[in-house]
Enzyme design. Structure first.
Site, PDB file in Angstrom:
ATOM      1  N   GLY A 101     -20.537  25.627 -43.838  1.00 58.13           N
ATOM      2  CA  GLY A 101     -20.126  24.286 -43.452  1.00 58.13           C
ATOM      3  C   GLY A 101     -20.047  24.129 -41.949  1.00 58.13           C
ATOM      4  O   GLY A 101     -20.693  24.859 -41.191  1.00 58.13           O
TER       5      GLY A 101
ATOM      6  N   THR B 149     -14.445  23.264 -39.322  1.00 57.06           N
ATOM      7  CA  THR B 149     -13.734  23.788 -40.491  1.00 57.06           C
ATOM      8  C   THR B 149     -13.732  25.306 -40.478  1.00 57.06           C
ATOM      9  O   THR B 149     -12.722  25.939 -40.812  1.00 57.06           O
ATOM     10  CB  THR B 149     -14.385  23.272 -41.785  1.00 57.06           C
ATOM     11  N   GLY B 150     -14.851  25.905 -40.103  1.00 63.63           N
ATOM     12  CA  GLY B 150     -14.924  27.354 -40.040  1.00 63.63           C
ATOM     13  C   GLY B 150     -13.928  27.948 -39.071  1.00 63.63           C
ATOM     14  O   GLY B 150     -13.305  28.981 -39.346  1.00 63.63           O
TER      15      GLY B 150
ATOM     16  N   GLU C 251     -20.595  30.830 -42.341  1.00 69.20           N
ATOM     17  CA  GLU C 251     -21.926  30.348 -41.961  1.00 69.20           C
ATOM     18  C   GLU C 251     -21.761  28.915 -41.481  1.00 69.20           C
ATOM     19  O   GLU C 251     -21.409  28.028 -42.256  1.00 69.20           O
ATOM     20  CB  GLU C 251     -22.878  30.376 -43.160  1.00 69.20           C
TER      21      GLU C 251
ATOM     22  N   CYS D  74     -28.739  22.982 -40.967  1.00 66.97           N
ATOM     23  CA  CYS D  74     -28.034  23.618 -39.848  1.00 66.97           C
ATOM     24  C   CYS D  74     -28.992  24.252 -38.855  1.00 66.97           C
ATOM     25  O   CYS D  74     -28.625  24.491 -37.704  1.00 66.97           O
ATOM     26  CB  CYS D  74     -27.025  24.639 -40.361  1.00 66.97           C
TER      27      CYS D  74
END
Length: 485
Positions: A220, A224-225, A243, A278
């Site tokens: 994501g 958020t990561g 990731e 991405c």
């Protein structure tokens, strides 16, 4: 019934959810989110199932996975249709995703044996044995851009290794997740081995914060990561694999070769999936002078003609909408911000039906401080450079490091590029979005910390157990100093 917990389909008890077709704005799914209590029920179910599943013979685990692969293949058109309906991607593209789901299963099976199976060799009369054991209960967070393919690349390796799983799909693609879980159910997966909790941020926070999970596989956004990374600080006993995205550079050399082939490669790199991959090119570096001018003029001309439309339109479009109107508004806002900083619009992004946004090409060479942002959509920034070292220096000026590319027919330029570029996926004369399932997927910096996809996912779903083994104890010819028997 939107939650799959302990082999049962249950209604969520949290806030109401729905899913809209991003092109037509038609509601295609509705339900209620899982509460924190329901998340814990899913984790407990996974913990209970772990006792049996981890000791289930590999041949039986593999049989379930292979049955799932058969079902995916059998229902591939339905899966492709569902992905297209919920993401807005053209059907031609979602058919490739359905096919990739099957292909990744084959890769995961091979990876299990080659990377996390059992190996043994003799060392001076002692058997040195390497075994692997499952981590335990794994949480899998899935993205919306590849809602079938990417979660599949985590769930399958985790199950093969003997883990149990709690899957939290993107709240933007609940229908794809639900249809996929139905296939797992048909494959005969024992109750509790794989659970699904639907919901937005509160559901995700409850799952990530559960004391009952042993590892988390996340795909994501970087924002958020990074939140998850801070949340897991001081918990070395839990495996966290992230990731995330990239502000990916693509450099075009003066020795680029054929003009139209170069332009086609740029378009495929920047605007495939409406820029919602991405690995998409976000920054395009073109040489100053007539060579760069020729590419830019042809690129703007060709991009302006890209067919855009709904997922089931005929003839099929190259691009569909953004995942939501909010995402579409974000691209328009990013364009306005770049213009306010001194960017020149060469091709303007314009809102269309639903969440449609047409491609944007913006010249940003004169922007003093270019924002280091991942614009997750069809927005390409163009920078003119003096020479290759200048281009590489500019390309590396990012906190991300996912993908990068060079278009050049000069071998020495390619050698310089791979020696100096900072990225995990680096392509030459190919689109940036091309990656092999046999290769590690990911990059340094804000793009992530591990490579838990496809072939290499096996490494993060099991821990190694090293043993030195003999048939019986042995007394050496010479005892260690200080010991008398």
């Amino acid at each position: 019934m939107t939650q799959w917990i302990a082999g049962n389909w249950l209604a969520g008890k949290g806030e109401a959810m729905n899913s809209l077709n991003p092109f037509s704005s038609e509601e295609i799914w509705q339900g209620d989110a899982a509460t924190a209590e329901q998340v814990e029920q899913a984790v407990s179910a996974a913990r209970e199932a772990l006792t049996t599943w981890r000791k289930t013979d590999l041949s039986e685990r593999q049989a379930v996975v292979e049955k799932f692969a058969e079902l995916v293949k059998e229902h591939s058109e339905h899966i492709a249709h569902t992905i297209a309906e919920e993401t807005g991607k053209p059907l031609w593209e979602t058919r490739t995703e359905a096919g990739a789901m099957v292909g990744k299963i084959a890769i995961s099976l091979r990876a299990y044996h080659e990377r996390t199976g059992e190996k043994q060799k003799d060392i001076a009369g002692t058997a040195a044995v390497l075994r692997h054991r499952p981590l335990g209960v794994m949480a899998v967070f899935g993205p919306y851009n590849f809602p079938g393919h990417l979660p599949n690349g985590h769930i399958v390796p985790a199950l093969l290794s003997g883990n149990t799983v709690v899957f939290k799909p993107s709240e933007l693609t609940p229908k794809v997740a639900q249809e996929t879980m139905k296939l797992w159910e048909q494959a005969g997966l024992p109750k509790g081995v794989l659970n699904m909790v639907q919901g937005a941020r509160p559901t995700g926070e409850a799952l990530a914060g559960s004391k009952g999970i042993d590892g988390l596989l996340f795909t994501g956004s970087a924002n958020t990561g990074h939140i998850l990374h801070r949340q897991y600080a001081g918990q070395p006993g839990k495996m966290l694999a992230l990731e995330m995205g990239g502000n990916n550079p693509m450099v075009i050399s003066k020795s680029y070769g054929e003009l139209d082939a170069t332009v086609y490669t740029i378009i495929q790199s920047a605007f495939i999936s409406a820029g919602q991959r991405c690995t998409c090119a976000r920054r395009l570096y073109l040489p100053q002078g007539i060579e760069g001018d020729a590419i830019l003029n042809r690129l703007v001309e060709a991009t302006a003609k890209i067919r855009i439309g709904g997922p089931f339109a005929e003839p099929q479009p190259f691009m569909g909408p953004q995942i939501s109107e909010r995402a579409a508004d974000g691209i328009i806002a990013a364009q306005a911000n770049l213009v306010s900083l001194g960017g020149e619009v060469l091709l303007e992004a314009i809102r269309g039906q639903g969440a449609i946004v047409s491609p944007a090409i913006i010249e940003v060479s004169n922007v003093a401080e270019l924002p280091d942002e991942e614009y997750f959509g069809p927005l390409l920034q163009v920078v003119r450079y003096q020479d290759l070292p200048d281009a590489v220096e500019l390309a590396n000026d990012t906190r991300y490091g996912l993908s990068a590319g060079l278009v050049s027919t000069d071998d020495s330029e390619w050698q310089y590029f791979i020696d100096n570029i900072r990225a995990g996926i680096v392509n030459r004369n190919r689109q940036l979005t091309g990656a092999s399932g046999d290769a590690p997927f990911g990059g340094p910096g804000a793009s992530g910390n591990l490579r838990p996809s496809a072939y290499y996912a096996a490494d993060y779903c099991a821990y190694p157990m090293a043993s030195m083994e003999g048939e019986q104890t042995e007394l050496p010819a010479q005892l260690s100093p200080g010991i008398a028997l």
